[in-house]
Design a protein around this motif. Structure first.
Motif, PDB file in Angstrom:
ATOM      1  N   VAL A   1       6.603  14.474  70.574  1.00 48.43           N
ATOM      2  CA  VAL A   1       6.481  13.942  71.941  1.00 48.43           C
ATOM      3  C   VAL A   1       5.183  13.167  72.126  1.00 48.43           C
ATOM      4  N   SER A   2       4.095  13.669  71.577  1.00 51.33           N
ATOM      5  CA  SER A   2       2.822  12.961  71.742  1.00 51.33           C
ATOM      6  C   SER A   2       2.848  11.623  71.010  1.00 51.33           C
TER       7      SER A   2
ATOM      8  N   GLY B   1       4.861   9.219  73.084  1.00 51.25           N
ATOM      9  CA  GLY B   1       4.053   8.728  74.196  1.00 51.25           C
ATOM     10  C   GLY B   1       3.097   7.638  73.762  1.00 51.25           C
TER      11      GLY B   1
ATOM     12  N   LEU C   1      15.332   8.961  75.601  1.00 50.01           N
ATOM     13  CA  LEU C   1      14.020   9.553  75.343  1.00 50.01           C
ATOM     14  C   LEU C   1      13.067   9.332  76.518  1.00 50.01           C
TER      15      LEU C   1
ATOM     16  N   TRP D   1      14.355  11.517  79.377  1.00 50.60           N
ATOM     17  CA  TRP D   1      14.140  12.936  79.063  1.00 50.60           C
ATOM     18  C   TRP D   1      12.680  13.327  79.236  1.00 50.60           C
ATOM     19  N   THR D   2      11.793  12.393  78.939  1.00 44.57           N
ATOM     20  CA  THR D   2      10.360  12.680  79.058  1.00 44.57           C
ATOM     21  C   THR D   2       9.773  12.265  80.403  1.00 44.57           C
ATOM     22  N   GLY D   3      10.629  11.975  81.376  1.00 45.07           N
ATOM     23  CA  GLY D   3      10.161  11.845  82.736  1.00 45.07           C
ATOM     24  C   GLY D   3      10.023  10.455  83.321  1.00 45.07           C
ATOM     25  N   HIS D   4      10.318   9.388  82.554  1.00 45.59           N
ATOM     26  CA  HIS D   4      10.209   8.059  83.147  1.00 45.59           C
ATOM     27  C   HIS D   4      11.378   7.840  84.097  1.00 45.59           C
TER      28      HIS D   4
ATOM     29  N   PRO E   1       4.437  11.437  78.388  1.00 42.28           N
ATOM     30  CA  PRO E   1       5.756  12.078  78.417  1.00 42.28           C
ATOM     31  C   PRO E   1       5.683  13.556  78.761  1.00 42.28           C
ATOM     32  N   VAL E   2       6.615  13.981  79.609  1.00 45.41           N
ATOM     33  CA  VAL E   2       6.764  15.397  79.969  1.00 45.41           C
ATOM     34  C   VAL E   2       8.240  15.738  79.760  1.00 45.41           C
ATOM     35  N   PRO E   3       8.588  16.383  78.635  1.00 48.80           N
ATOM     36  CA  PRO E   3       9.995  16.626  78.322  1.00 48.80           C
ATOM     37  C   PRO E   3      10.678  17.540  79.334  1.00 48.80           C
TER      38      PRO E   3
END
Length: 275
Positions: free
Chosen positions: A70-71, A74, A105, A108-111, A142-144
């Motif tokens: 995830v990082s 991002g 993606l 899922w990660t908050g966009h 990103p925040v999954p």
């Protein structure tokens, strides 16, 4: 927000006060890397994102295209100029699978504001560019968890308790052929729902009403939990997008058949029937 955008709408938005960040995610299963195609010509201002290297982790027990770190994802998005409050449009060569993977993606990660160019590069009416942009770095962190995600155990459970759709070609679902993964067949209880039936001859998504009718006929109802898997979590994201167009929220089993089939303890069903 509607998860797709037409070429004419994109032309208008690029000329407006808040033009979207453009991501070129061209990729083809078993085909050449997308970078040379990008360098030969892309939408002006678009940044290339590599599906295999940047939208997936290393292949292994988790499948051919496990989710990326995830990082690292991002960092890729920030390098491309993506910020939390900037609209994003992703496109590929026209099939829509890799663009949908990037869409999924990001969502899922908050966009909150990301769309796929319906029909991909093939529908773009303007000139292409060979200039590689260097955008100002974005601030997206990103925040999954904003979309549903299943592991293998979750997919097995949902196949019995809800509706698990298999987005691969019908012959792979039946186990007639398996050109990529170790074993042919499908997850017991899963229903065949090839991704190719979500689009028209030009690769554009069918109208929302037609998609809703399609998924209803496959068993999707308002009170039923729905999830999708495919070969490696790429075309499955395309089906999740199609389900969203139809007004049906759906989770993704990201490891998909490429993970499931690598575990000899997992049961395999063959033939046209779910069980």
């Amino acid at each position: 927000m509607k998860p797709i955008i037409t070429a004419s709408e994109l032309v208008s938005e690029l000329a407006g006060a808040r033009p979207p960040v453009l991501l070129d995610v061209r990729w083809e299963l078993g085909g050449p890397p997308g970078r040379p195609a990008y360098e030969a010509g892309h939408l002006p201002g678009a940044v290339y994102v590599d599906l295999d290297a940047e939208l997936a982790g290393p292949a292994g027990a988790g499948g051919r295209h496990p989710l990326p770190d995830v990082s690292a994802f991002g960092a890729t998005m920030r390098r491309a100029g993506v910020s939390a409050d900037t609209p994003v449009v992703v496109y590929d060569g026209g099939l829509g699978w890799s663009a949908a993977r990037a869409w999924w993606l990001l969502r899922w990660t908050g966009h909150q504001d990301v769309r796929v160019l319906d029909g991909g590069l093939a529908v773009w009416p303007g000139e292409l560019s060979q200039e590689v942009p260097r955008p100002e770095p974005g601030d997206f962190v990103p925040v999954p968890g904003a979309l549903g995600l299943l592991d293998a155990d979750g997919a097995a459970a949902l196949a019995g308790a809800g509706l698990l759709l298999d987005a691969r070609a019908a012959e792979r679902y039946r186990g007639d052929v398996e050109p990529i993964d170790p074993v042919g067949g499908h997850i017991p209880g899963a229903v065949s729902a090839p991704t190719t039936e979500n689009v028209d001859r030009e690769g554009r998504f069918l109208p929302a009403e037609a998609l809703a009718a399609r998924f209803s006929a496959l068993g999707a109802t308002a009170d039923k939990e729905v999830a999708v898997y495919c070969g490696s979590g790429v075309s499955g994201a395309h089906e999740v997008l199609a389900l969203e167009l139809a007004g049906i929220p759906a989770a993704l089993y990201a490891g998909s058949w490429s993970e499931w089939s690598r575990d000899p303890a997992r049961p395999v069903a063959k033939g046209p029937d779910p069980e």
